[in-house]
Design a protein around this motif. Sequence first.
Motif, PDB file in Angstrom:
ATOM      1  N   VAL A 129     -11.103 -22.115-141.167  1.00  0.00           N
ATOM      2  CA  VAL A 129     -10.108 -21.694-140.173  1.00  0.00           C
ATOM      3  C   VAL A 129      -9.362 -22.912-139.642  1.00  0.00           C
ATOM      4  N   THR A 130     -10.108 -23.973-139.356  1.00  0.00           N
ATOM      5  CA  THR A 130      -9.477 -25.198-138.852  1.00  0.00           C
ATOM      6  C   THR A 130      -8.572 -25.808-139.918  1.00  0.00           C
ATOM      7  N   ALA A 131      -9.023 -25.836-141.170  1.00  0.00           N
ATOM      8  CA  ALA A 131      -8.194 -26.376-142.256  1.00  0.00           C
ATOM      9  C   ALA A 131      -6.900 -25.579-142.390  1.00  0.00           C
ATOM     10  N   ASN A 132      -7.002 -24.263-142.276  1.00  0.00           N
ATOM     11  CA  ASN A 132      -5.789 -23.437-142.340  1.00  0.00           C
ATOM     12  C   ASN A 132      -4.858 -23.730-141.172  1.00  0.00           C
ATOM     13  N   ARG A 133      -5.433 -23.919-139.993  1.00  0.00           N
ATOM     14  CA  ARG A 133      -4.625 -24.242-138.816  1.00  0.00           C
ATOM     15  C   ARG A 133      -3.885 -25.565-139.023  1.00  0.00           C
ATOM     16  N   ILE A 134      -4.583 -26.555-139.564  1.00  0.00           N
ATOM     17  CA  ILE A 134      -3.963 -27.858-139.834  1.00  0.00           C
ATOM     18  C   ILE A 134      -2.854 -27.704-140.878  1.00  0.00           C
ATOM     19  N   SER A 135      -3.146 -26.970-141.947  1.00  0.00           N
ATOM     20  CA  SER A 135      -2.159 -26.766-143.003  1.00  0.00           C
ATOM     21  C   SER A 135      -0.911 -26.071-142.468  1.00  0.00           C
ATOM     22  N   ASN A 136      -1.105 -25.025-141.688  1.00  0.00           N
ATOM     23  CA  ASN A 136       0.041 -24.293-141.130  1.00  0.00           C
ATOM     24  C   ASN A 136       0.884 -25.174-140.227  1.00  0.00           C
ATOM     25  N   HIS A 137       0.230 -25.982-139.420  1.00  0.00           N
ATOM     26  CA  HIS A 137       0.968 -26.887-138.532  1.00  0.00           C
ATOM     27  C   HIS A 137       1.761 -27.903-139.351  1.00  0.00           C
ATOM     28  N   SER A 192       2.719 -27.698-142.445  1.00  0.00           N
ATOM     29  CA  SER A 192       3.809 -27.021-143.161  1.00  0.00           C
ATOM     30  C   SER A 192       4.997 -26.806-142.242  1.00  0.00           C
ATOM     31  N   GLY A 193       4.697 -26.431-141.012  1.00  0.00           N
ATOM     32  CA  GLY A 193       5.748 -26.167-140.045  1.00  0.00           C
ATOM     33  C   GLY A 193       6.603 -27.372-139.721  1.00  0.00           C
ATOM     34  N   ILE A 194       6.025 -28.560-139.851  1.00  0.00           N
ATOM     35  CA  ILE A 194       6.797 -29.773-139.561  1.00  0.00           C
ATOM     36  C   ILE A 194       7.240 -30.477-140.843  1.00  0.00           C
ATOM     37  N   GLY A 195       6.973 -29.837-141.982  1.00  0.00           N
ATOM     38  CA  GLY A 195       7.424 -30.394-143.258  1.00  0.00           C
ATOM     39  C   GLY A 195       6.623 -31.577-143.764  1.00  0.00           C
ATOM     40  N   ALA A 196       5.377 -31.682-143.345  1.00  0.00           N
ATOM     41  CA  ALA A 196       4.545 -32.812-143.766  1.00  0.00           C
ATOM     42  C   ALA A 196       4.035 -32.605-145.195  1.00  0.00           C
ATOM     43  N   ASP A 197       4.070 -33.655-145.992  1.00  0.00           N
ATOM     44  CA  ASP A 197       3.578 -33.588-147.366  1.00  0.00           C
ATOM     45  C   ASP A 197       2.082 -33.284-147.426  1.00  0.00           C
ATOM     46  N   ALA A 198       1.342 -33.687-146.413  1.00  0.00           N
ATOM     47  CA  ALA A 198      -0.108 -33.496-146.410  1.00  0.00           C
ATOM     48  C   ALA A 198      -0.510 -32.032-146.315  1.00  0.00           C
ATOM     49  N   ALA A 199       0.394 -31.158-145.912  1.00  0.00           N
ATOM     50  CA  ALA A 199       0.065 -29.743-145.744  1.00  0.00           C
ATOM     51  C   ALA A 199      -0.464 -29.139-147.032  1.00  0.00           C
ATOM     52  N   ASP A 200       0.109 -29.532-148.156  1.00  0.00           N
ATOM     53  CA  ASP A 200      -0.316 -28.980-149.437  1.00  0.00           C
ATOM     54  C   ASP A 200      -1.775 -29.313-149.716  1.00  0.00           C
ATOM     55  N   GLY A 201      -2.184 -30.511-149.396  1.00  0.00           N
ATOM     56  CA  GLY A 201      -3.577 -30.909-149.603  1.00  0.00           C
ATOM     57  C   GLY A 201      -4.544 -30.099-148.758  1.00  0.00           C
ATOM     58  N   TRP A 202      -4.165 -29.813-147.529  1.00  0.00           N
ATOM     59  CA  TRP A 202      -5.030 -29.011-146.667  1.00  0.00           C
ATOM     60  C   TRP A 202      -5.104 -27.584-147.150  1.00  0.00           C
ATOM     61  N   SER A 203      -3.995 -27.048-147.629  1.00  0.00           N
ATOM     62  CA  SER A 203      -4.031 -25.656-148.084  1.00  0.00           C
ATOM     63  C   SER A 203      -4.851 -25.533-149.359  1.00  0.00           C
ATOM     64  N   ARG A 204      -4.793 -26.530-150.242  1.00  0.00           N
ATOM     65  CA  ARG A 204      -5.599 -26.491-151.467  1.00  0.00           C
ATOM     66  C   ARG A 204      -7.074 -26.667-151.169  1.00  0.00           C
ATOM     67  N   SER A 205      -7.386 -27.421-150.116  1.00  0.00           N
ATOM     68  CA  SER A 205      -8.796 -27.684-149.820  1.00  0.00           C
ATOM     69  C   SER A 205      -9.373 -26.688-148.830  1.00  0.00           C
ATOM     70  N   SER A 206      -8.566 -25.757-148.368  1.00  0.00           N
ATOM     71  CA  SER A 206      -9.062 -24.766-147.416  1.00  0.00           C
ATOM     72  C   SER A 206     -10.181 -23.954-148.044  1.00  0.00           C
ATOM     73  N   TYR A 207     -11.102 -23.576-147.220  1.00  0.00           N
ATOM     74  CA  TYR A 207     -12.249 -22.829-147.694  1.00  0.00           C
ATOM     75  C   TYR A 207     -11.916 -21.356-147.769  1.00  0.00           C
ATOM     76  N   ASN A 208     -12.403 -20.706-148.803  1.00  0.00           N
ATOM     77  CA  ASN A 208     -12.226 -19.275-148.925  1.00  0.00           C
ATOM     78  C   ASN A 208     -13.303 -18.621-148.065  1.00  0.00           C
ATOM     79  N   VAL A 209     -12.958 -18.360-146.826  1.00  0.00           N
ATOM     80  CA  VAL A 209     -13.907 -17.857-145.841  1.00  0.00           C
ATOM     81  C   VAL A 209     -14.527 -16.544-146.309  1.00  0.00           C
ATOM     82  N   ASP A 210     -13.716 -15.639-146.831  1.00  0.00           N
ATOM     83  CA  ASP A 210     -14.236 -14.345-147.267  1.00  0.00           C
ATOM     84  C   ASP A 210     -15.273 -14.496-148.367  1.00  0.00           C
ATOM     85  N   PHE A 211     -15.065 -15.439-149.277  1.00  0.00           N
ATOM     86  CA  PHE A 211     -16.034 -15.665-150.354  1.00  0.00           C
ATOM     87  C   PHE A 211     -17.399 -16.028-149.776  1.00  0.00           C
TER      88      PHE A 211
END
Length: 74
Positions: free
Chosen positions: A35-43, A45-64
């Motif tokens: 959840v925290t990784a997704n929050r970081i990624s969304n933030h 992404s919202g500011i156009g940071a290149d690092a957002a892609d890395g956070w979204s790829r490394s986000s945990y599949n919580v449902d799994f």
Amino acid sequence: MDLNHQYFEHQLSLMRAGAARTRLAKTRHLAAAGVTANRISNHQSGIGADAADGWSRSSYNVDFWIDRDLRIAS
């Protein structure tokens, strides 16, 4: 958003997952990290940071993790 605080919360969740004594506790901590990784990624992404892609790829599949542990527990 205070990114340093979010990074800190993410790291704490990962450390708690690593120290968890039960699968359910581990799952809950990994879910919190996701959840925290997704929050970081969304933030970022919202500011156009290149690092957002890395956070979204490394986000945990919580449902799994939750589904897996529920199957194991039953």
